[in-house]
Scaffold this motif. Sequence first.
Motif, PDB file in Angstrom:
ATOM      1  N   PRO A 105       0.830  -1.212   0.000  1.00  0.00           N
ATOM      2  CA  PRO A 105       0.000   0.000   0.000  1.00  0.00           C
ATOM      3  C   PRO A 105       0.863   1.261   0.000  1.00  0.00           C
ATOM      4  N   ARG A 106       0.350   2.291  -0.621  1.00  0.00           N
ATOM      5  CA  ARG A 106       1.050   3.575  -0.659  1.00  0.00           C
ATOM      6  C   ARG A 106       1.074   4.201   0.731  1.00  0.00           C
ATOM      7  N   LEU A 107       1.841   5.270   0.857  1.00  0.00           N
ATOM      8  CA  LEU A 107       1.951   5.994   2.117  1.00  0.00           C
ATOM      9  C   LEU A 107       0.588   6.557   2.502  1.00  0.00           C
ATOM     10  N   SER A 108       0.180   6.315   3.719  1.00  0.00           N
ATOM     11  CA  SER A 108      -1.122   6.749   4.201  1.00  0.00           C
ATOM     12  C   SER A 108      -1.077   8.229   4.577  1.00  0.00           C
ATOM     13  N   LEU A 109      -2.027   8.984   4.068  1.00  0.00           N
ATOM     14  CA  LEU A 109      -2.120  10.401   4.404  1.00  0.00           C
ATOM     15  C   LEU A 109      -2.435  10.576   5.887  1.00  0.00           C
ATOM     16  N   ARG A 110      -3.195   9.658   6.448  1.00  0.00           N
ATOM     17  CA  ARG A 110      -3.554   9.714   7.868  1.00  0.00           C
ATOM     18  C   ARG A 110      -2.313   9.590   8.758  1.00  0.00           C
ATOM     19  N   SER A 111      -1.440   8.627   8.463  1.00  0.00           N
ATOM     20  CA  SER A 111      -0.234   8.460   9.283  1.00  0.00           C
ATOM     21  C   SER A 111       0.736   9.616   9.075  1.00  0.00           C
ATOM     22  N   LEU A 112       0.841  10.122   7.855  1.00  0.00           N
ATOM     23  CA  LEU A 112       1.696  11.269   7.582  1.00  0.00           C
ATOM     24  C   LEU A 112       1.220  12.493   8.364  1.00  0.00           C
ATOM     25  N   THR A 113      -0.078  12.726   8.369  1.00  0.00           N
ATOM     26  CA  THR A 113      -0.644  13.854   9.096  1.00  0.00           C
ATOM     27  C   THR A 113      -0.449  13.695  10.600  1.00  0.00           C
ATOM     28  N   ALA A 114      -0.622  12.493  11.118  1.00  0.00           N
ATOM     29  CA  ALA A 114      -0.462  12.249  12.553  1.00  0.00           C
ATOM     30  C   ALA A 114       0.968  12.518  13.006  1.00  0.00           C
ATOM     31  N   VAL A 115       1.940  12.047  12.244  1.00  0.00           N
ATOM     32  CA  VAL A 115       3.342  12.270  12.617  1.00  0.00           C
ATOM     33  C   VAL A 115       3.695  13.746  12.526  1.00  0.00           C
ATOM     34  N   THR A 116       3.264  14.396  11.463  1.00  0.00           N
ATOM     35  CA  THR A 116       3.553  15.817  11.294  1.00  0.00           C
ATOM     36  C   THR A 116       2.935  16.642  12.419  1.00  0.00           C
ATOM     37  N   CYS A 117       1.699  16.382  12.766  1.00  0.00           N
ATOM     38  CA  CYS A 117       1.033  17.121  13.848  1.00  0.00           C
ATOM     39  C   CYS A 117       1.712  16.879  15.197  1.00  0.00           C
ATOM     40  N   THR A 118       2.131  15.656  15.442  1.00  0.00           N
ATOM     41  CA  THR A 118       2.802  15.344  16.701  1.00  0.00           C
ATOM     42  C   THR A 118       4.111  16.115  16.823  1.00  0.00           C
ATOM     43  N   VAL A 119       4.917  16.111  15.765  1.00  0.00           N
ATOM     44  CA  VAL A 119       6.191  16.839  15.804  1.00  0.00           C
ATOM     45  C   VAL A 119       5.947  18.330  15.964  1.00  0.00           C
ATOM     46  N   TRP A 120       4.992  18.875  15.247  1.00  0.00           N
ATOM     47  CA  TRP A 120       4.751  20.306  15.321  1.00  0.00           C
ATOM     48  C   TRP A 120       4.117  20.721  16.640  1.00  0.00           C
ATOM     49  N   LEU A 121       3.257  19.893  17.221  1.00  0.00           N
ATOM     50  CA  LEU A 121       2.701  20.214  18.539  1.00  0.00           C
ATOM     51  C   LEU A 121       3.780  20.174  19.613  1.00  0.00           C
ATOM     52  N   ALA A 122       4.683  19.208  19.528  1.00  0.00           N
ATOM     53  CA  ALA A 122       5.795  19.161  20.482  1.00  0.00           C
ATOM     54  C   ALA A 122       6.683  20.398  20.318  1.00  0.00           C
ATOM     55  N   ALA A 123       6.928  20.795  19.074  1.00  0.00           N
ATOM     56  CA  ALA A 123       7.740  21.993  18.827  1.00  0.00           C
ATOM     57  C   ALA A 123       7.030  23.247  19.338  1.00  0.00           C
ATOM     58  N   TYR A 124       5.723  23.320  19.162  1.00  0.00           N
ATOM     59  CA  TYR A 124       4.977  24.487  19.659  1.00  0.00           C
ATOM     60  C   TYR A 124       4.999  24.526  21.185  1.00  0.00           C
ATOM     61  N   GLY A 125       4.930  23.343  21.825  1.00  0.00           N
ATOM     62  CA  GLY A 125       5.036  23.292  23.282  1.00  0.00           C
ATOM     63  C   GLY A 125       6.389  23.794  23.758  1.00  0.00           C
ATOM     64  N   LEU A 126       7.468  23.399  23.087  1.00  0.00           N
ATOM     65  CA  LEU A 126       8.801  23.900  23.436  1.00  0.00           C
ATOM     66  C   LEU A 126       8.925  25.393  23.152  1.00  0.00           C
ATOM     67  N   PHE A 127       8.277  25.837  22.077  1.00  0.00           N
ATOM     68  CA  PHE A 127       8.309  27.256  21.737  1.00  0.00           C
ATOM     69  C   PHE A 127       7.656  28.095  22.831  1.00  0.00           C
ATOM     70  N   THR A 128       6.536  27.631  23.373  1.00  0.00           N
ATOM     71  CA  THR A 128       5.858  28.401  24.427  1.00  0.00           C
ATOM     72  C   THR A 128       6.700  28.444  25.698  1.00  0.00           C
ATOM     73  N   LEU A 129       7.504  27.392  25.945  1.00  0.00           N
ATOM     74  CA  LEU A 129       8.362  27.397  27.128  1.00  0.00           C
ATOM     75  C   LEU A 129       9.599  28.273  26.928  1.00  0.00           C
ATOM     76  N   CYS A 130      10.220  28.170  25.768  1.00  0.00           N
ATOM     77  CA  CYS A 130      11.495  28.867  25.512  1.00  0.00           C
ATOM     78  C   CYS A 130      11.325  30.204  24.812  1.00  0.00           C
ATOM     79  N   GLU A 131      10.218  30.397  24.133  1.00  0.00           N
ATOM     80  CA  GLU A 131       9.961  31.597  23.344  1.00  0.00           C
ATOM     81  C   GLU A 131      11.078  31.862  22.333  1.00  0.00           C
ATOM     82  N   ASN A 132      11.486  30.781  21.642  1.00  0.00           N
ATOM     83  CA  ASN A 132      12.525  30.880  20.623  1.00  0.00           C
ATOM     84  C   ASN A 132      11.930  30.358  19.314  1.00  0.00           C
ATOM     85  N   SER A 133      11.814  31.226  18.318  1.00  0.00           N
ATOM     86  CA  SER A 133      11.179  30.840  17.055  1.00  0.00           C
ATOM     87  C   SER A 133      12.032  29.851  16.257  1.00  0.00           C
TER      88      SER A 133
END
Length: 188
Positions: free
Chosen positions: A34-62
């Motif tokens: 099967p081809r790459l699932s859009l659902r799994s791609l979206t889940a991984v991308t959102c997880t990485v970006w939410l973790a980065a946004y959480g670190l951004f709110t703590l450190c305030e470093n863009s």
Amino acid sequence: MEDELSFSDIYGGRLALQRRYYSPSCREFCLSCPRLSLRSLTAVTCTVWLAAYGLFTLCENSMILSAAIFITLLGLLGYLHFVKIDQETLLIIDSLGIQLTSSYASGKESTTFIEMGKVKDVIINEAIYMQKVIYYLCILLNDPVDPHGISQVVPVFQSAKPRLDCLIDVYRSCQEILAHQKAAPTSP
């Protein structure tokens, strides 16, 4: 002659097996995953970006948000180029040998050719994989020193991990060609 059959992998995912019969001594088997699932791609991308946004709110470093985007893109490209295999092909020609080809999602192809003189047999082997017994097709290579020995075991369809019913279909066809090759007279 060409036909396509549907099978499943050891996880229950769908696989498509294309069988091409060029002649009685030449057959090709293409196993498509099967081809790459859009659902799994979206889940991984959102997880990485939410973790980065959480670190951004703590450190305030863009710089953290920029790094998250960069890491996500590099990770996706690496996954598509080195890990995700879309299609695995086994081409067997009785007078020449066996060619194994893996086609990656990025378009990269990896090909291995085994001369027929080095092939001892094609078998279905079993292994224990994560508390399950799985079956896989493999090619046994002759040992140049010991004529009754085996020098190497080359697994086939490593990425797709098809179930036994698919492997039996490919195995029988390979055995027909190997039997045809052994029965053919060799000229001095």
